[in-house]
Motif scaffolding. Structure first.
Motif, PDB file in Angstrom:
ATOM      1  N   ASP A  10       0.834  -1.209   0.000  1.00  0.00           N
ATOM      2  CA  ASP A  10       0.000   0.000   0.000  1.00  0.00           C
ATOM      3  C   ASP A  10       0.866   1.256   0.000  1.00  0.00           C
ATOM      4  O   ASP A  10       0.539   2.247  -0.672  1.00  0.00           O
ATOM      5  CB  ASP A  10      -0.920   0.006   1.219  1.00  0.00           C
ATOM      6  CG  ASP A  10      -1.978  -1.085   1.162  1.00  0.00           C
ATOM      7  OD1 ASP A  10      -2.222  -1.628   0.064  1.00  0.00           O
ATOM      8  OD2 ASP A  10      -2.547  -1.410   2.227  1.00  0.00           O
ATOM      9  N   PHE A  11       1.952   1.209   0.749  1.00  0.00           N
ATOM     10  CA  PHE A  11       2.870   2.352   0.811  1.00  0.00           C
ATOM     11  C   PHE A  11       3.492   2.616  -0.559  1.00  0.00           C
ATOM     12  O   PHE A  11       3.527   3.758  -1.030  1.00  0.00           O
ATOM     13  CB  PHE A  11       3.970   2.079   1.844  1.00  0.00           C
ATOM     14  CG  PHE A  11       5.077   3.090   1.830  1.00  0.00           C
ATOM     15  CD1 PHE A  11       4.919   4.332   2.436  1.00  0.00           C
ATOM     16  CD2 PHE A  11       6.287   2.806   1.212  1.00  0.00           C
ATOM     17  CE1 PHE A  11       5.948   5.272   2.429  1.00  0.00           C
ATOM     18  CE2 PHE A  11       7.319   3.738   1.196  1.00  0.00           C
ATOM     19  CZ  PHE A  11       7.141   4.973   1.802  1.00  0.00           C
ATOM     20  N   ASP A  12       3.972   1.566  -1.199  1.00  0.00           N
ATOM     21  CA  ASP A  12       4.589   1.714  -2.524  1.00  0.00           C
ATOM     22  C   ASP A  12       3.592   2.286  -3.539  1.00  0.00           C
ATOM     23  O   ASP A  12       3.951   3.126  -4.370  1.00  0.00           O
ATOM     24  CB  ASP A  12       5.119   0.365  -3.016  1.00  0.00           C
ATOM     25  CG  ASP A  12       6.415  -0.035  -2.329  1.00  0.00           C
ATOM     26  OD1 ASP A  12       7.106   0.852  -1.786  1.00  0.00           O
ATOM     27  OD2 ASP A  12       6.742  -1.233  -2.327  1.00  0.00           O
ATOM     28  N   LYS A  13       2.349   1.829  -3.439  1.00  0.00           N
ATOM     29  CA  LYS A  13       1.325   2.321  -4.358  1.00  0.00           C
ATOM     30  C   LYS A  13       1.061   3.809  -4.132  1.00  0.00           C
ATOM     31  O   LYS A  13       1.023   4.599  -5.076  1.00  0.00           O
ATOM     32  CB  LYS A  13       0.035   1.525  -4.160  1.00  0.00           C
ATOM     33  CG  LYS A  13      -1.086   1.961  -5.089  1.00  0.00           C
ATOM     34  CD  LYS A  13      -2.370   1.179  -4.801  1.00  0.00           C
ATOM     35  CE  LYS A  13      -3.489   1.673  -5.710  1.00  0.00           C
ATOM     36  NZ  LYS A  13      -4.792   1.066  -5.368  1.00  0.00           N
ATOM     37  N   LYS A  14       0.903   4.212  -2.869  1.00  0.00           N
ATOM     38  CA  LYS A  14       0.646   5.616  -2.558  1.00  0.00           C
ATOM     39  C   LYS A  14       1.833   6.491  -2.950  1.00  0.00           C
ATOM     40  O   LYS A  14       1.664   7.605  -3.466  1.00  0.00           O
ATOM     41  CB  LYS A  14       0.331   5.792  -1.071  1.00  0.00           C
ATOM     42  CG  LYS A  14      -0.025   7.228  -0.698  1.00  0.00           C
ATOM     43  CD  LYS A  14      -0.498   7.342   0.721  1.00  0.00           C
ATOM     44  CE  LYS A  14      -1.882   6.807   0.899  1.00  0.00           C
ATOM     45  NZ  LYS A  14      -2.901   7.666   0.225  1.00  0.00           N
ATOM     46  N   ALA A  15       3.052   5.990  -2.730  1.00  0.00           N
ATOM     47  CA  ALA A  15       4.250   6.756  -3.094  1.00  0.00           C
ATOM     48  C   ALA A  15       4.308   6.973  -4.603  1.00  0.00           C
ATOM     49  O   ALA A  15       4.606   8.082  -5.073  1.00  0.00           O
ATOM     50  CB  ALA A  15       5.493   6.018  -2.609  1.00  0.00           C
ATOM     51  N   ALA A  16       4.013   5.932  -5.360  1.00  0.00           N
ATOM     52  CA  ALA A  16       4.029   6.046  -6.820  1.00  0.00           C
ATOM     53  C   ALA A  16       2.968   7.031  -7.306  1.00  0.00           C
ATOM     54  O   ALA A  16       3.213   7.831  -8.217  1.00  0.00           O
ATOM     55  CB  ALA A  16       3.814   4.668  -7.451  1.00  0.00           C
ATOM     56  N   GLU A  17       1.798   6.987  -6.686  1.00  0.00           N
ATOM     57  CA  GLU A  17       0.726   7.918  -7.051  1.00  0.00           C
ATOM     58  C   GLU A  17       1.132   9.357  -6.738  1.00  0.00           C
ATOM     59  O   GLU A  17       0.867  10.278  -7.521  1.00  0.00           O
ATOM     60  CB  GLU A  17      -0.544   7.562  -6.285  1.00  0.00           C
ATOM     61  CG  GLU A  17      -1.196   6.265  -6.749  1.00  0.00           C
ATOM     62  CD  GLU A  17      -2.334   5.810  -5.840  1.00  0.00           C
ATOM     63  OE1 GLU A  17      -3.052   4.866  -6.211  1.00  0.00           O
ATOM     64  OE2 GLU A  17      -2.480   6.401  -4.741  1.00  0.00           O
ATOM     65  N   GLY A  18       1.810   9.538  -5.607  1.00  0.00           N
ATOM     66  CA  GLY A  18       2.270  10.875  -5.230  1.00  0.00           C
ATOM     67  C   GLY A  18       3.292  11.424  -6.204  1.00  0.00           C
ATOM     68  O   GLY A  18       3.219  12.604  -6.610  1.00  0.00           O
TER      69      GLY A  18
END
Length: 334
Positions: free
Chosen positions: A182-190
């Motif tokens: 979830d963290f990796d996904k949110k970071a990529a979206e950011g």
């Protein structure tokens, strides 16, 4: 006739005594039956609650091997509330400042304040099956209550190591893996949202002013948003910070321009909310002469929100940094 009557009376007395004895015995048997019934029920209830915690495994620490539950059910900690909550642990007690963490308030509604330093008697009341501490002043006393792990500050150096570490401690490796995904996904979206909003070569600095007028700059693993800014969003540090050996460096106002960045995020530690030192800083020629000041790319951030460095806080900070950068870019276009 008298003999016959005597015989009848004796027989009647024997019969009455038998009834009385039976009645007394029946009462005792009933109580005994209830006690017997209650005992297995209580044992069964306790067993259902504590069965997983009864399964132990060895966990190596600097203080030696500690037998801990494979799936702890009630965890008390000092400063690792967010780390444990990130992997789904049931935190029943935590130090007081955790309740001021805006990212944890909802999840800590059922937890209790165990004091700072940790109050051993309060911990005893909470009946934990695992205790995890950053500081070991009361280690021996706590170890008598429940298995206790001393995990010194800095044991893990980034969010990935931290989540895996506490996922292992809590017996929740699957939840740790999900949190990281979830963290990796949110970071990529950011990072995607910031494309075209900030120059990819721009530098970003994290600073803090104290109520004593001290000024600091921070690296990627000392709170103030470092994990979100540098590790998640992959924004660039000022060159002088990147080569520093320490995570925190105290600055004088005179050398601040050497540590300045294109974008500067400042938190202020001012528990009494006096605002005096921040006012002095803003009025100084050094501060107003910075490029970030001239370009309106200085951000004044809330201490309680950006001081935090637990995984849940870092996840939330990603969105906050992205939002403030996008909003400021739009403002500066006008």
């Amino acid at each position: 006739m008298l003999k016959k009557n005597s015989t009848i009376m004796i027989s009647a007395l024997i019969l009455i005594l038998s009834v009385l004895v039976s009645a007394c015995g029946g009462t005792n048997n009933t109580e005994g039956s209830q006690a017997t019934t209650n005992t297995p029920a209580a044992e069964s209830e306790t067993s259902e609650t504590e069965a997983p915690a009864a399964q132990l495994r060895s966990y190596e620490t600097a203080k030696g091997a500690v037998e801990i539950p494979t799936k702890p059910l009630r965890v008390v900690t000092d400063y690792y509330g967010g780390e444990l909550l990130a992997v789904g642990a049931n935190v029943v007690g935590v130090e007081p400042s955790a309740f001021e963490n805006p990212f944890l308030k909802e999840q800590l509604k059922g937890a209790e304040d165990v004091g700072a330093p940790i109050n051993v008697e309060k911990v005893l009341e909470l009946k934990p099956d695992l205790i995890v501490v950053m500081y070991d002043e009361s280690y021996e006393s706590l170890s008598k209550i429940a298995p206790t792990l001393h995990i010194p500050y800095g044991t893990a150096t980034n969010i990935y190591e931290t989540v895996k570490l506490f996922g292992d401690i809590a017996g929740a490796q699957d939840k740790a893996e999900q949190f990281i995904a979830d963290f990796d996904k949110k970071a990529a979206e950011g990072r995607e949202k910031l494309k075209g909003v900030v120059d990819e070569n721009a530098t970003f600095g994290l600073y803090e002013l104290t109520d004593k007028g001290e000024l600091w700059i921070f690296g990627d693993n000392a709170g103030r948003g470092g994990q979100a800014v540098y590790n998640a969003l992959k924004l660039k540090m000022p060159a002088v910070t990147e080569t520093a050996k320490e995570q925190t460096v105290q600055l004088s106002l005179e050398v601040l321009p050497e540590y300045a960045a294109d974008y500067m995020f400042l938190t202020t530690y001012d528990p009494e909310k006096k605002g005096e030192e921040l006012k002095k800083l803003k009025e100084s020629g050094v501060w107003s002469g910075l490029n970030a000041s001239k370009n309106n790319t200085i951000f004044y951030n809330d201490f309680d929100t950006y001081y935090r460095y637990d995984p849940i806080a870092i996840m939330g900070q990603i969105d906050l940094f992205v939002e403030m950068l996008v909003k400021r870019a739009e403002e500066n276009k006008k």
